[in-house]
Design a protein around this motif. Structure first.
Motif, mmCIF file in Angstrom:
data_model
loop_
_atom_site.group_PDB
_atom_site.id
_atom_site.type_symbol
_atom_site.label_atom_id
_atom_site.label_comp_id
_atom_site.label_asym_id
_atom_site.label_seq_id
_atom_site.Cartn_x
_atom_site.Cartn_y
_atom_site.Cartn_z
ATOM 1 N N ARG A 70 0.713 -1.382 -0.035
ATOM 2 C CA ARG A 70 -0.108 -0.095 0.048
ATOM 3 C C ARG A 70 0.631 1.320 0.185
ATOM 4 N N PRO A 71 1.515 1.619 -0.929
ATOM 5 C CA PRO A 71 2.413 2.725 -1.198
ATOM 6 C C PRO A 71 1.557 4.072 -1.171
ATOM 7 N N PRO A 72 1.906 5.078 -0.960
ATOM 8 C CA PRO A 72 1.025 6.440 -0.942
ATOM 9 C C PRO A 72 0.745 6.510 -2.554
ATOM 10 N N ARG A 73 -0.699 7.092 -2.757
ATOM 11 C CA ARG A 73 -1.081 7.253 -3.981
ATOM 12 C C ARG A 73 -2.073 8.452 -3.962
ATOM 13 N N TRP A 74 -1.827 9.415 -3.460
ATOM 14 C CA TRP A 74 -2.472 10.507 -3.004
ATOM 15 C C TRP A 74 -3.242 11.137 -4.436
ATOM 16 N N PRO A 75 -4.457 11.314 -4.520
ATOM 17 C CA PRO A 75 -5.451 11.682 -3.101
ATOM 18 C C PRO A 75 -6.539 10.364 -3.143
ATOM 19 N N ASP A 76 -5.826 9.014 -3.530
ATOM 20 C CA ASP A 76 -6.671 7.941 -3.597
ATOM 21 C C ASP A 76 -6.750 7.536 -2.057
ATOM 22 N N PRO A 77 -7.868 7.657 -1.085
ATOM 23 C CA PRO A 77 -7.793 7.193 0.097
ATOM 24 C C PRO A 77 -7.603 5.738 0.506
ATOM 25 N N GLU A 78 -7.557 4.833 -0.420
ATOM 26 C CA GLU A 78 -7.185 3.522 -0.103
ATOM 27 C C GLU A 78 -5.500 3.343 -0.009
ATOM 28 N N TYR A 79 -4.803 4.189 -0.572
ATOM 29 C CA TYR A 79 -3.548 4.424 -0.619
ATOM 30 C C TYR A 79 -2.959 5.711 0.193
ATOM 31 N N PRO A 80 -3.281 5.865 1.374
ATOM 32 C CA PRO A 80 -3.172 7.154 2.252
ATOM 33 C C PRO A 80 -1.905 7.508 2.379
ATOM 34 N N GLN A 81 -1.586 8.973 2.449
ATOM 35 C CA GLN A 81 -0.359 9.644 2.677
ATOM 36 C C GLN A 81 -0.198 9.545 4.287
ATOM 37 N N GLN A 82 -1.125 9.512 4.911
ATOM 38 C CA GLN A 82 -1.094 9.572 6.619
ATOM 39 C C GLN A 82 -0.494 10.803 7.219
ATOM 40 N N ASP A 143 -3.255 13.554 8.563
ATOM 41 C CA ASP A 143 -4.634 13.437 8.046
ATOM 42 C C ASP A 143 -5.192 12.300 9.137
ATOM 43 N N CYS A 144 -6.514 12.863 9.609
ATOM 44 C CA CYS A 144 -7.437 12.215 10.655
ATOM 45 C C CYS A 144 -8.648 12.549 10.502
ATOM 46 N N PHE A 145 -9.637 11.891 11.108
ATOM 47 C CA PHE A 145 -10.951 12.095 10.985
ATOM 48 C C PHE A 145 -11.300 13.289 11.787
ATOM 49 N N SER A 146 -10.817 13.591 12.878
ATOM 50 C CA SER A 146 -11.198 14.624 13.723
ATOM 51 C C SER A 146 -10.050 15.603 14.093
ATOM 52 N N PRO A 147 -9.981 16.669 13.513
ATOM 53 C CA PRO A 147 -8.561 17.467 13.585
ATOM 54 C C PRO A 147 -8.597 18.079 14.761
ATOM 55 N N ARG A 148 -9.779 18.705 15.488
ATOM 56 C CA ARG A 148 -9.634 19.061 16.718
ATOM 57 C C ARG A 148 -9.603 17.981 17.794
ATOM 58 N N SER A 149 -9.880 16.870 17.640
ATOM 59 C CA SER A 149 -9.842 15.857 18.546
ATOM 60 C C SER A 149 -8.081 15.451 18.672
ATOM 61 N N LEU A 150 -7.569 15.311 17.738
ATOM 62 C CA LEU A 150 -6.517 14.929 17.727
ATOM 63 C C LEU A 150 -5.334 16.113 18.063
ATOM 64 N N ALA A 151 -5.805 17.404 17.537
ATOM 65 C CA ALA A 151 -5.010 18.465 18.152
ATOM 66 C C ALA A 151 -4.857 18.639 19.585
ATOM 67 N N ALA A 184 0.282 19.935 12.187
ATOM 68 C CA ALA A 184 -1.145 20.394 11.760
ATOM 69 C C ALA A 184 -1.992 19.086 11.448
ATOM 70 N N PHE A 185 -3.392 19.251 11.442
ATOM 71 C CA PHE A 185 -4.536 18.245 11.514
ATOM 72 C C PHE A 185 -5.448 18.659 10.608
ATOM 73 N N GLN A 186 -5.607 17.710 9.411
ATOM 74 C CA GLN A 186 -6.553 18.017 8.467
ATOM 75 C C GLN A 186 -7.417 16.675 8.548
ATOM 76 N N HIS A 187 -8.834 16.963 8.063
ATOM 77 C CA HIS A 187 -9.916 15.849 7.963
ATOM 78 C C HIS A 187 -9.471 15.054 6.726
ATOM 79 N N ALA A 188 -9.652 13.894 6.914
ATOM 80 C CA ALA A 188 -9.620 12.792 5.688
ATOM 81 C C ALA A 188 -10.098 11.721 6.430
#
Length: 254
Positions: A70-82, A143-151, A184-188
């Motif tokens: 599973r190498p990164p293939r942005w923006p494909d969510p199945e091969y995420p950048q993390q 990348d995370c589902f909830s940026p504020r939570s991880l922050a 930094a944290f962004q929703h994904a």
């Protein structure tokens, strides 16, 4: 200094790379690329290449986190950048030319920044900035589902109470240190990392040092032990030895 990290090697970001890339040593190829993009000094420590322009922050290149499955293939969510770097540059066109000349590929050209992939597929974002005179890693973006939570986790773990941006989609913390990238944290939405499962790789991971003590392994110092306890209290999971995962699954080490 607003944060709790040590002045020496406080943060090391490791970028996963394959053993071979185009028939050449993967660490050499990838470090060559970032050397061309950033222009930072490079050195070899025990067979691993590092780039660093400050004692506080360095970038390493190794196979931990890399997965052929599973190498990164942005923006494909199945091969995420993390995780990825936001790099501030004084001249966007000149920086873009260096990236492509070094083997990078333009993925998207937005109004305020450009997204490129390095030779292994890890994305990087270039942002023009009048505040810098040379390429600077401005942000390490999770990348995370909830940026504020991880922050909230990293605010307590790293000791960074100030936010430069704060929205449901994106949060940027202020470490108050020009030598370190701001977290930094962004929703994904994507398959979360499950280190060390190669089907759910970490891609990048961070080593944190909270004190400078060359007589004791840094993960056994009182400051490191206190940070480990703090991380668990804030929601981190202990995976193995000095390896933990944050509440979104991103592994990190002491």
């Amino acid at each position: 200094m607003a944060h709790l990290l040590a002045d020496d090697a406080g943060m090391t970001v490791y970028i996963g790379c394959p053993r071979l890339l185009g028939g050449e040593d993967g660490g050499t190829v990838l470090s060559d690329f970032y050397l061309a993009v950033l222009g930072w000094p490079r050195y070899d420590a025990y067979g691993t290449f590092f780039l660093s322009r400050s004692p506080k922050f360095r970038i390493g290149f190794d196979g931990d986190g890399w997965s052929e499955q599973r190498p990164p293939r942005w923006p494909d969510p199945e091969y995420p950048q993390q995780l990825h770097f936001d790099i501030a540059v004084p001249d966007l066109d000149a920086a873009g030319t260096r990236v492509t000349a070094a083997g990078g590929v333009l993925l998207r050209d937005d109004a305020d920044h450009r997204v490129y992939a390095d030779p292994t597929g890890h994305p990087i974002c270039l942002y023009p900035s009048e505040a810098v005179t040379a390429p600077t890693v401005a942000r390490l973006v999770y990348d995370c589902f909830s940026p504020r939570s991880l922050a909230r986790f990293y605010e307590g773990f790293l000791g960074a109470p100030e936010r430069l941006e704060d929205s449901p989609e994106r949060v940027v913390l202020d470490l108050g240190d020009d030598d370190l990238p701001n977290p930094a944290f962004q929703h994904a939405e994507f398959p979360a990392p499950r280190w060390p499962d190669p089907a759910y790789p970490a891609q990048l991971h961070v080593d944190y040092r909270f004190t400078v003590d060359y007589e004791t392994p840094h993960y056994l110092t009182p400051a490191a032990k206190a940070a480990m306890a703090r991380a668990e209290e804030l929601g981190a999971i202990h995976l193995r030895n000095a390896v933990y995962a944050d509440p979104a699954g991103h592994p990190f080490c002491f």
